[in-house]
Scaffold this motif. Structure first.
Motif, PDB file in Angstrom:
ATOM      1  N   PHE A 124     -14.140  61.470  53.187  1.00  0.00           N
ATOM      2  CA  PHE A 124     -12.708  61.433  52.911  1.00  0.00           C
ATOM      3  C   PHE A 124     -12.337  60.240  52.025  1.00  0.00           C
ATOM      4  CE2 PHE A 124     -13.722  59.508  56.981  1.00  0.00           C
ATOM      5  CZ  PHE A 124     -13.168  58.242  56.871  1.00  0.00           C
ATOM      6  N   LEU A 125     -13.206  59.229  51.945  1.00  0.00           N
ATOM      7  CA  LEU A 125     -12.949  58.073  51.093  1.00  0.00           C
ATOM      8  C   LEU A 125     -13.003  58.431  49.612  1.00  0.00           C
ATOM      9  CD1 LEU A 125     -15.012  55.443  53.116  1.00  0.00           C
ATOM     10  CD2 LEU A 125     -12.515  55.626  52.989  1.00  0.00           C
ATOM     11  N   ASP A 126     -13.579  59.596  49.291  1.00  0.00           N
ATOM     12  CA  ASP A 126     -13.603  60.057  47.896  1.00  0.00           C
ATOM     13  C   ASP A 126     -12.194  60.293  47.354  1.00  0.00           C
ATOM     14  OD1 ASP A 126     -16.342  60.021  47.963  1.00  0.00           O
ATOM     15  OD2 ASP A 126     -16.577  62.181  48.213  1.00  0.00           O
ATOM     16  N   MET A 127     -11.211  60.441  48.255  1.00  0.00           N
ATOM     17  CA  MET A 127      -9.844  60.722  47.798  1.00  0.00           C
ATOM     18  C   MET A 127      -9.279  59.578  46.975  1.00  0.00           C
ATOM     19  SD  MET A 127      -9.789  63.689  48.824  1.00  0.00           S
ATOM     20  CE  MET A 127      -8.175  64.117  48.187  1.00  0.00           C
ATOM     21  N   MET A 128      -9.982  58.449  46.968  1.00  0.00           N
ATOM     22  CA  MET A 128      -9.613  57.343  46.087  1.00  0.00           C
ATOM     23  C   MET A 128      -9.539  57.804  44.630  1.00  0.00           C
ATOM     24  SD  MET A 128      -9.073  54.124  45.463  1.00  0.00           S
ATOM     25  CE  MET A 128      -9.096  53.184  43.952  1.00  0.00           C
ATOM     26  N   VAL A 129     -10.328  58.809  44.282  1.00  0.00           N
ATOM     27  CA  VAL A 129     -10.350  59.300  42.902  1.00  0.00           C
ATOM     28  C   VAL A 129      -8.987  59.837  42.475  1.00  0.00           C
ATOM     29  CG1 VAL A 129     -11.053  61.682  43.432  1.00  0.00           C
ATOM     30  CG2 VAL A 129     -11.736  60.648  41.255  1.00  0.00           C
ATOM     31  N   LEU A 130      -8.167  60.272  43.429  1.00  0.00           N
ATOM     32  CA  LEU A 130      -6.846  60.792  43.092  1.00  0.00           C
ATOM     33  C   LEU A 130      -5.960  59.726  42.459  1.00  0.00           C
ATOM     34  CD1 LEU A 130      -6.045  63.050  46.189  1.00  0.00           C
ATOM     35  CD2 LEU A 130      -6.388  63.800  43.833  1.00  0.00           C
ATOM     36  N   CYS A 131      -6.158  58.471  42.884  1.00  0.00           N
ATOM     37  CA  CYS A 131      -5.354  57.379  42.321  1.00  0.00           C
ATOM     38  C   CYS A 131      -5.647  57.180  40.846  1.00  0.00           C
ATOM     39  CB  CYS A 131      -5.623  56.083  43.089  1.00  0.00           C
ATOM     40  SG  CYS A 131      -5.294  56.180  44.856  1.00  0.00           S
ATOM     41  N   GLN A 132      -6.850  57.555  40.422  1.00  0.00           N
ATOM     42  CA  GLN A 132      -7.261  57.381  39.026  1.00  0.00           C
ATOM     43  C   GLN A 132      -7.053  58.650  38.207  1.00  0.00           C
ATOM     44  OE1 GLN A 132      -8.068  54.282  38.368  1.00  0.00           O
ATOM     45  NE2 GLN A 132      -8.014  53.738  40.547  1.00  0.00           N
ATOM     46  N   THR A 133      -6.524  59.676  38.829  1.00  0.00           N
ATOM     47  CA  THR A 133      -6.311  60.946  38.123  1.00  0.00           C
ATOM     48  C   THR A 133      -4.855  61.403  38.235  1.00  0.00           C
ATOM     49  OG1 THR A 133      -7.044  62.170  40.090  1.00  0.00           O
ATOM     50  CG2 THR A 133      -8.699  61.715  38.398  1.00  0.00           C
ATOM     51  N   GLU A 134      -3.968  60.425  38.392  1.00  0.00           N
ATOM     52  CA  GLU A 134      -2.525  60.705  38.449  1.00  0.00           C
ATOM     53  C   GLU A 134      -2.177  61.682  39.574  1.00  0.00           C
ATOM     54  OE1 GLU A 134      -0.100  59.145  36.690  1.00  0.00           O
ATOM     55  OE2 GLU A 134      -1.743  57.880  35.983  1.00  0.00           O
ATOM     56  N   LEU A 135      -2.854  61.551  40.690  1.00  0.00           N
ATOM     57  CA  LEU A 135      -2.611  62.395  41.873  1.00  0.00           C
ATOM     58  C   LEU A 135      -2.662  63.879  41.519  1.00  0.00           C
ATOM     59  CD1 LEU A 135       0.286  60.441  43.655  1.00  0.00           C
ATOM     60  CD2 LEU A 135      -2.175  60.161  43.917  1.00  0.00           C
ATOM     61  N   ALA A 136      -3.739  64.269  40.860  1.00  0.00           N
ATOM     62  CA  ALA A 136      -3.921  65.685  40.510  1.00  0.00           C
ATOM     63  C   ALA A 136      -3.833  66.554  41.759  1.00  0.00           C
ATOM     64  CB  ALA A 136      -5.284  65.870  39.839  1.00  0.00           C
ATOM     65  N   THR A 137      -3.363  67.767  41.608  1.00  0.00           N
ATOM     66  CA  THR A 137      -3.217  68.652  42.763  1.00  0.00           C
ATOM     67  C   THR A 137      -4.592  69.079  43.274  1.00  0.00           C
ATOM     68  OG1 THR A 137      -3.015  70.591  41.326  1.00  0.00           O
ATOM     69  CG2 THR A 137      -0.968  69.530  42.025  1.00  0.00           C
ATOM     70  N   VAL A 138      -4.663  69.381  44.576  1.00  0.00           N
ATOM     71  CA  VAL A 138      -5.939  69.694  45.204  1.00  0.00           C
ATOM     72  C   VAL A 138      -5.835  70.989  46.003  1.00  0.00           C
ATOM     73  CG1 VAL A 138      -6.593  67.258  45.371  1.00  0.00           C
ATOM     74  CG2 VAL A 138      -5.366  68.350  47.283  1.00  0.00           C
ATOM     75  N   VAL A 139      -6.970  71.437  46.496  1.00  0.00           N
ATOM     76  CA  VAL A 139      -7.042  72.566  47.426  1.00  0.00           C
ATOM     77  C   VAL A 139      -7.390  71.996  48.793  1.00  0.00           C
ATOM     78  CG1 VAL A 139      -8.192  74.732  48.004  1.00  0.00           C
ATOM     79  CG2 VAL A 139      -7.790  74.132  45.606  1.00  0.00           C
ATOM     80  N   SER A 140      -6.662  72.420  49.829  1.00  0.00           N
ATOM     81  CA  SER A 140      -6.884  71.866  51.163  1.00  0.00           C
ATOM     82  C   SER A 140      -6.749  72.955  52.215  1.00  0.00           C
ATOM     83  CB  SER A 140      -5.875  70.745  51.437  1.00  0.00           C
ATOM     84  OG  SER A 140      -6.056  70.198  52.738  1.00  0.00           O
ATOM     85  N   ARG A 141      -7.279  72.661  53.399  1.00  0.00           N
ATOM     86  CA  ARG A 141      -7.150  73.582  54.527  1.00  0.00           C
ATOM     87  C   ARG A 141      -5.688  73.649  54.964  1.00  0.00           C
ATOM     88  NH1 ARG A 141     -10.808  72.193  59.376  1.00  0.00           N
ATOM     89  NH2 ARG A 141      -9.866  70.162  59.052  1.00  0.00           N
ATOM     90  N   SER A 142      -5.198  74.841  55.231  1.00  0.00           N
ATOM     91  CA  SER A 142      -3.806  75.008  55.667  1.00  0.00           C
ATOM     92  C   SER A 142      -3.555  74.321  56.999  1.00  0.00           C
ATOM     93  CB  SER A 142      -3.460  76.495  55.757  1.00  0.00           C
ATOM     94  OG  SER A 142      -4.347  77.166  56.650  1.00  0.00           O
ATOM     95  N   GLU A 143      -4.621  74.173  57.820  1.00  0.00           N
ATOM     96  CA  GLU A 143      -4.466  73.526  59.122  1.00  0.00           C
ATOM     97  C   GLU A 143      -4.066  72.056  58.980  1.00  0.00           C
ATOM     98  OE1 GLU A 143      -7.155  77.026  59.523  1.00  0.00           O
ATOM     99  OE2 GLU A 143      -7.054  75.304  58.163  1.00  0.00           O
ATOM    100  N   ASN A 144      -4.359  71.456  57.817  1.00  0.00           N
ATOM    101  CA  ASN A 144      -4.049  70.037  57.619  1.00  0.00           C
ATOM    102  C   ASN A 144      -2.559  69.769  57.460  1.00  0.00           C
ATOM    103  OD1 ASN A 144      -6.764  69.389  57.721  1.00  0.00           O
ATOM    104  ND2 ASN A 144      -7.042  69.427  55.509  1.00  0.00           N
ATOM    105  N   VAL A 145      -1.788  70.827  57.175  1.00  0.00           N
ATOM    106  CA  VAL A 145      -0.347  70.657  56.981  1.00  0.00           C
ATOM    107  C   VAL A 145       0.319  70.146  58.260  1.00  0.00           C
ATOM    108  CG1 VAL A 145       1.808  71.866  56.467  1.00  0.00           C
ATOM    109  CG2 VAL A 145      -0.240  72.386  55.168  1.00  0.00           C
ATOM    110  N   GLY A 146      -0.227  70.498  59.412  1.00  0.00           N
ATOM    111  CA  GLY A 146       0.356  70.079  60.677  1.00  0.00           C
ATOM    112  C   GLY A 146       0.027  68.655  61.074  1.00  0.00           C
ATOM    113  N   ILE A 147      -0.825  67.971  60.317  1.00  0.00           N
ATOM    114  CA  ILE A 147      -1.201  66.594  60.641  1.00  0.00           C
ATOM    115  C   ILE A 147      -0.142  65.646  60.099  1.00  0.00           C
ATOM    116  CG2 ILE A 147      -2.951  64.798  60.393  1.00  0.00           C
ATOM    117  CD1 ILE A 147      -5.010  66.990  59.958  1.00  0.00           C
ATOM    118  N   PRO A 148       0.397  64.743  60.924  1.00  0.00           N
ATOM    119  CA  PRO A 148       1.400  63.788  60.440  1.00  0.00           C
ATOM    120  C   PRO A 148       0.893  63.015  59.222  1.00  0.00           C
ATOM    121  CG  PRO A 148       1.225  63.682  62.831  1.00  0.00           C
ATOM    122  CD  PRO A 148       0.112  64.575  62.358  1.00  0.00           C
ATOM    123  N   VAL A 149       1.771  62.739  58.303  1.00  0.00           N
ATOM    124  CA  VAL A 149       1.510  62.018  57.059  1.00  0.00           C
ATOM    125  C   VAL A 149       0.680  62.885  56.100  1.00  0.00           C
ATOM    126  CG1 VAL A 149       0.698  59.916  55.948  1.00  0.00           C
ATOM    127  CG2 VAL A 149       1.547  59.810  58.297  1.00  0.00           C
TER     128      VAL A 149
END
Length: 515
Positions: A124-149
């Motif tokens: 999950f630490l790879d998500m650091m790459v988003l900071c260098q790519t202008e927060l490009a949109t991603v594909v994620s599990r729908s179950e993650n929507v229920g997680i706070p933040v």
């Protein structure tokens, strides 16, 4: 393109989904000392910035209808909130020890490459790459929507959501990704990890096709962690995510390098063949990293390799089952008796072959609930197991049933009609039971083995023992662990390295290899 070996294994890492952080006593002591100070401070500050981004992410979509949220967010809502969340995210990673990031190459703009494909995927630490790519949109599990933040940030990102449990959701996600990537700049740039799971970084596993289906140009992005200790990785087996987090946060700092390779322009053939496109980009990125490109992939949370359309489990469940049974004190006699009880029940019909964990424990003759649960998990995610699959896998690994007898039993159990043949669906179920992994595509095997749409037991035996691709399946998966490299004998007997032969009736007798 250069061709790489399909397997890259070492005694330490037998397959790409295993990683273990190994520390010397001095490193462990230093980690405890530094961790007692650094870990709580970093967690507190990282969480502070992370939580601060929560309400800001919510403000971006506040007051918008579902229809408005289904379109790209532009205007003041984008420029005002986008930069704030990006810098808060970078600050959170800075607090976690990512003090600086080395950037190589140039990130292509949206018109040049609608999608960035990033590998290898470590944690999950790879998500650091988003900071260098202008927060490009991603594909994620729908179950993650229920997680706070996390859920708020996914909505902020306008991520494509997919449920792994729902095939229809996958189809919708693919259609949505394709529509975005072919929108000619209407939607922002996307970022994908085509491996689809985390690995130890010793090789690049087979890329999934999602980013390559639309046939648009992609920009390969390489991630490296050039540190003395490889602490960031969290894989299928080995170091757990919380251990990886602890080891990473107890270092003074963590180096990260992001390298943007030139945009890859697909050929007409690649545009029409997403599998070829994905494989070629995988090999290109592996070559740039100086590591092999393998045919491993994660399917149903099980690491497998691909061969002739079949999914071959990296860790054969039959051998794992036997190891667990032997550890609990069951000998050859007890295993044989358990196999007899299994096959007797399976012969009563398809429904009878389904057993609860309690029934399975009784069949095995085990009272250790933990061991029964561990064995069940090798074959099923729910509370029931298919005894046909367990019988065939364990029988193949134990060597107590000859190959032809094993295949005959499989035919008997999975042929729903007494026609002497199996259809394409039944072949898929049969091979899944034999190999211990879900088979998504047995079309190639069915076409090779069938004659005018009819696949008999004899024709399947002939293909599995004569065809070079499928003969490898037999040699590596359908023989006892101690068996030599030779195929089972023509009469169905299997010879092991000690010169013993298990005949087609499952009985053991001695035979000289030269006979």
């Amino acid at each position: 393109m250069e061709r790489y070996d399909c397997h890259s294994a070492t005694p330490e890492y037998p397959h790409p989904m295993i990683h273990e952080v190994k520390l010397t006593r001095a490193q462990r002591t230093r980690g405890i000392v530094l961790g007692s100070v650094l870990f709580p401070i970093r967690i507190f500050l990282g969480a502070l910035f992370f939580l601060t981004s929560w309400p800001i992410a919510r403000l971006r979509t506040a007051g918008l209808s579902d229809e408005e949220c289904s379109r790209p967010i532009t205007g003041w809502r984008r420029w005002m909130f986008h930069s704030v969340v990006k810098y808060l995210s970078r600050a959170a990673f800075f607090c976690l020890g990512f003090l600086w990031v080395e950037i190589k190459g140039r990130r292509a703009d949206l018109k040049e490459a609608p999608v960035l494909v990033v590998a290898p995927h470590s944690s999950f630490l790879d998500m650091m790459v988003l900071c260098q790519t202008e927060l490009a949109t991603v594909v994620s599990r729908s179950e993650n929507v229920g997680i706070p933040v996390i859920g708020a940030l996914l909505e902020f990102n306008q991520s494509v959501l997919v449920s792994r449990k729902d095939p229809e959701s996958r189809k919708k996600a693919i259609a949505q990704v394709t529509a975005r990537l072919t929108s000619d700049g209407y939607w922002p740039q996307m970022l994908m990890f085509p491996e689809g799971t985390t690995t130890n970084g010793q090789s690049l596993i087979k890329f999934k096709h999602g980013a390559f289906l639309p046939g648009v140009p992609v920009q390969p992005v390489l991630l490296r962690y050039p540190n003395k200790l490889d602490t960031t990785r969290w894989t299928y087996k080995g170091t757990a995510w919380y251990e990886a987090l602890w080891h990473t946060l107890t270092q003074f700092y963590t180096n990260m390098t992001i390298e943007f390779l030139p945009v890859y322009m697909p050929s007409e053939e690649e545009k029409n063949n997403s599998s070829l496109y994905a494989d070629n980009v995988q090999k290109l990125m592996a070559k740039a990293l100086g590591i092999p490109a393998t045919d491993h992939v994660m399917e149903g949370r099980i690491p497998v390799s691909k061969l002739g359309g079949l999914s071959l489990p990296v860790e054969f469940p039959g051998r794992e089952t036997l190891s667990l049974l032997y550890l609990k004190g069951l000998g050859s006699k007890e295993v044989d008796e358990a196999l007899e009880r299994m096959i007797d029940r399976c012969r009563s019909g398809e429904q009878a072959s389904k057993a609860s964990r309690e029934e399975f424990a009784s069949i095995l003759g085990l009272t250790d609930v933990k061991t029964v649960k561990a064995i069940s998990a090798l074959y099923s995610k729910d509370q029931t197991v298919d005894l046909r699959q367990i019988y065939l896998c364990v029988a193949a690994s134990s060597g107590r049933v000859g190959f032809k007898a094993l295949l005959h039993t499989a035919f008997t159990l999975f042929a729903r009609e007494c026609s002497g043949s199996v259809n394409a669906e039944e072949l898929s179920e049969l091979m899944e039971a034999l190999l211990g992994a879900h088979q998504r595509n047995t079309t190639e095997l069915y076409a090779t083995a069938s004659d005018q749409g009819r696949l008999t037991e004899e024709s399947l035996v002939r293909v599995l023992t004569a065809h070079p691709t499928y003969r490898r399946v037999v040699n590596e998966y359908l023989q006892p662990e101690e068996a030599g490299p030779e195929l089972p004998l023509a009469n169905g007997d299997a010879v092991n390295q000690n010169g013993n032969v298990h005949n087609s009736n499952g009985t053991l007798h001695s035979k000289n290899k030269t006979d």
